[in-house]
Motif scaffolding. Structure first.
Motif, short mmCIF file in Angstrom:
data_model
loop_
_atom_site.label_atom_id
_atom_site.label_comp_id
_atom_site.label_asym_id
_atom_site.label_seq_id
_atom_site.Cartn_x
_atom_site.Cartn_y
_atom_site.Cartn_z
N LEU A 93 -26.24 18.57 -36.90
CA LEU A 93 -26.53 17.70 -37.12
C LEU A 93 -26.77 16.39 -35.55
CD1 LEU A 93 -23.85 17.72 -39.87
CD2 LEU A 93 -26.43 17.84 -39.95
N THR A 94 -25.29 16.56 -34.84
CA THR A 94 -26.28 15.65 -33.86
C THR A 94 -27.30 15.60 -33.70
OG1 THR A 94 -24.94 16.61 -32.04
CG2 THR A 94 -23.56 15.05 -33.70
N VAL A 131 -22.21 20.55 -35.83
CA VAL A 131 -22.09 19.63 -34.92
C VAL A 131 -23.56 19.40 -33.97
CG1 VAL A 131 -20.58 18.03 -33.57
CG2 VAL A 131 -19.46 18.79 -35.76
N CYS A 161 -22.81 11.81 -39.24
CA CYS A 161 -24.34 12.30 -39.44
C CYS A 161 -24.82 12.11 -40.40
CB CYS A 161 -24.28 13.73 -38.22
SG CYS A 161 -23.80 13.27 -36.01
N VAL A 183 -27.98 10.20 -41.42
CA VAL A 183 -29.51 10.66 -41.90
C VAL A 183 -29.81 10.28 -44.15
CG1 VAL A 183 -30.56 12.82 -43.11
CG2 VAL A 183 -29.62 12.35 -41.10
N VAL A 228 -29.98 13.52 -35.91
CA VAL A 228 -30.27 12.97 -35.88
C VAL A 228 -30.81 11.90 -34.68
CG1 VAL A 228 -28.45 10.56 -35.64
CG2 VAL A 228 -27.54 12.31 -37.13
N SER A 229 -30.12 13.10 -33.44
CA SER A 229 -30.88 11.85 -32.12
C SER A 229 -31.99 12.13 -32.11
CB SER A 229 -29.85 12.44 -30.75
OG SER A 229 -29.82 13.76 -31.11
N ILE A 274 -17.27 13.94 -36.90
CA ILE A 274 -18.73 13.54 -36.39
C ILE A 274 -19.72 14.17 -37.66
CG2 ILE A 274 -20.34 15.35 -34.74
CD1 ILE A 274 -17.33 15.51 -33.08
N VAL A 275 -19.87 15.10 -38.27
CA VAL A 275 -20.24 15.64 -39.62
C VAL A 275 -20.58 14.21 -39.93
CG1 VAL A 275 -20.72 17.16 -41.14
CG2 VAL A 275 -19.86 17.81 -39.19
#
Length: 590
Positions: free
Chosen positions: A235-236, A232, A498, A502, A239-240, A494-495
């Motif tokens: 990946l966050t 998590v 994300c 993507v 993305v961010s 959450i995963v």
């Protein structure tokens, strides 16, 4: 109008009383005085390797109770779980020991011997209940290398050791002894004994003996949570940092230049490619809008439903009651139907849909009718086999009433509210009249590949938990670690968001604006990997066999994967929708 609302509220309250109370209710108040009768309920028998292939206890020629023995109905969930509790009429008194007492004299004929032999060869087990506490035993022993007359041995004596604390029963242990060979014409004296033992274990902890702490709280379980949590974070961060802060900020900087640098701006815009060029098509209504609205609405409902049931299971320890989880799931599904209608109606209206009644009916009936279709096939198989897994007609009627009078009206109400709140389409960019042609890109940027790859990481985040869930359902484990499940569910959400963001960004950069269905299918593909894992689990981790058990295994798994796919797909779509609207909000469009 007020009387109608009041009547509906009373009906909902009635459903709660009828369906939920039996799931948590038990015999009286669980308190006994010395010498009070205690009922031993017999439930079912089944081959050990096929846990769903259950039959009535008296389908085997055990000692039959006299007259019309009492039956115990424990609620909707118990009926759906294939339970049928019958009073054994064995004389048991609270805190009164029995050294050895006869149940009956069992006369063996050829038919009875063959039934017992077949059951013993297939390792049939049986289940008893005393004061809502289960106890299990086997029909007999099978020794294939002995002589013919000693291969099949039937247990003729059962010993119950009951622990009590004051006036309450704490544990029930069943052991068996005196195996006897099965011979035609022989009479076996079936006996039982009871020993009462005092204990300091409190009533609130009496179910702990059925929980396998070593299995569920093993280090691998904690490691899987930590591994998923690190995924998590990665990946966050991806993305961010990579998309939102780096790429998008650079793109916005070019569009935010002053008008006096017009020549440079025109040169940059002419050289631009990627997601900015499809701003006139990215909010074009997707194909099969009604279907997409229905699955997204249903998925949003299922996400809230799973979260609600997990929280209730943590608070109320629902694993203690027979069928309590199933009953809670059905009732909560009906009461959360407003959510599916709200999300579906809003999505359908925002994209210019006109036939909202069609969308509403599809939303309200999609998942229930899919479950009903699979359940109908499995029920037909169970009826053919004479199994307890066959759902009684009355139970089917009750489930249908819940859907027709609670779920469907709430879905209709949610659709109306969703349509009215969403209003007219309000997209950041105007949709062009003529669709932009989609250029050919590399194979890994096509929607089909993005959809297939999108489910890998979400599946990886729940892979270990799937093993524990499958083992608890198919291999006689009581699943009680709903705190773990809550963490895994939140990590999955959450995963999924994300990964889908993507994938959507890569697709838009490839100038492909068909992101709506791609984002849904990308997240929903997680269920396909779970189904593939279930095939591996069936052949490697279990010893199931036969048409009956195979049908139930893959039927239930298909039902579960279908719901999981809709849930993940809706989460991925909603996350991608927020992302797409966010990145196009600052684009200067004509």
């Amino acid at each position: 109008m007020l009387s109608t609302v009041r009547s509906f509220s009373l009906f909902v309250a009635f459903i709660f009383v009828i369906l939920l109370e039996p799931s948590f209710a038990s015999e009286s108040d669980h308190k006994y005085q010395a010498d009070d009768p205690v009922t031993l309920w017999v439930n079912k028998v089944a081959p050990y390797n096929n846990p769903q292939e259950t039959y009535n206890y008296y389908s085997l020629p055990f000692c039959q109770p006299s007259g019309n023995p009492a039956h115990k109905w424990g609620g909707l969930g118990e009926e759906l779980g294939g339970n049928e509790l019958i009073d054994s009429q064995i004389d048991i008194r609270f805190r009164k020991n029995v050294d050895r007492k006869s149940i009956c004299a069992l006369e063996l004929n050829a038919a009875k011997v063959n039934q017992f032999k077949d059951a013993i060869e297939n390792a049939y087990w049986f289940e008893f209940f005393m004061d809502d506490l289960p106890a299990w035993g086997f029909v007999g022993e099978f020794h294939p290398y002995k002589s013919n007359e000693n291969k099949h041995l039937l247990y003729s004596h059962m010993s119950l050791i009951v622990e009590f604390n004051g006036d309450q029963i704490i544990t029930v242990n069943l052991t068996q002894d005196y195996p006897k060979p099965l011979e035609v014409g022989r009479t076996l004296d079936l006996t039982y004994s009871i020993k009462w033992v005092s204990t300091n274990i409190t009533f609130g902890r009496r179910f702990d003996v059925y929980l396998d702490y070593h299995f569920f709280e093993h280090q691998i379980h904690w490691f899987s949570i930590f591994n998923s949590f690190m995924m998590v974070i990665f990946l966050t961060g991806l993305v961010s940092m990579m998309i939102l802060m780096r790429t998008l900020r650079n793109d916005y900087a070019k569009y935010a230049r002053e008008d006096d640098d017009l020549e440079t701006l025109e040169r940059d815009v002419n050289e631009e490619s990627g997601w900015k060029l499809v701003h006139g098509d990215v909010f074009r209504p997707p194909r099969n809008l009604a279907v997409l609205s229905a699955v997204v609405g249903t998925g949003a409902q299922l996400a809230m439903l799973v979260l609600l049931v997990i929280i209730l299971a943590i608070i109320g320890m629902l694993y203690i009651g027979r069928g309590a989880i199933v009953t809670t799931f059905i009732v909560c599904y009906a009461l959360t139907s407003f959510i599916s209608g709200y999300f579906s109606g809003g999505l359908y209206s925002r994209n210019g849909g006109k036939n909202w009644i069609k969308s509403m009916i599809l939303t309200a009936s999609l998942f229930p009718f899919m479950c009903f279709g699979i359940g109908f096939i499995l029920n037909t198989i169970a009826i053919f086999y004479g199994s307890l897994a066959a759902i009684p007609f009355g139970t089917i009627v009750v489930v249908f009433i819940i859907w027709a009078f609670i779920s469907f009206p709430l879905a209709l109400l949610g659709t109306i509210v969703g349509r009215n709140r969403s209003g007219a389409p309000n997209n950041p960019c105007r949709v062009k009249t003529i669709p932009r042609p989609i250029p050919e890109k590399k194979w890994y940027l096509t929607p089909s590949v993005v959809s297939l790859m999108g489910g890998l990481l979400p599946f990886g985040s729940i892979f270990i938990e799937m093993y524990f869930v499958f083992t608890s359902f198919w291999n006689y484990k009581v699943y009680y670690v709903y705190g773990f499940m809550l963490l895994v569910f939140l990590i999955l959400v959450i995963v999924t968001i994300c990964v889908t963001i993507v994938g959507t960004y890569c697709l838009l950069n490839a100038e492909n604006y068909h992101w709506q269905w791609t984002s849904f299918l990308s997240a929903a593909s997680t269920a396909a990997y779970v189904f593939f894992y279930s095939i591996y689990y069936y052949y490697v981790k279990t010893k199931m066999s036969g048409f009956f058990q195979t049908s139930f295994y893959f039927g239930y798994t298909l039902m579960f994967c279908f719901g999981l796919g809709i849930l993940c797909g809706a989460v991925g779509y909603l996350g991608s929708t927020l992302f797409v609207r966010r990145i196009y909000r600052n684009i200067k469009c004509d």
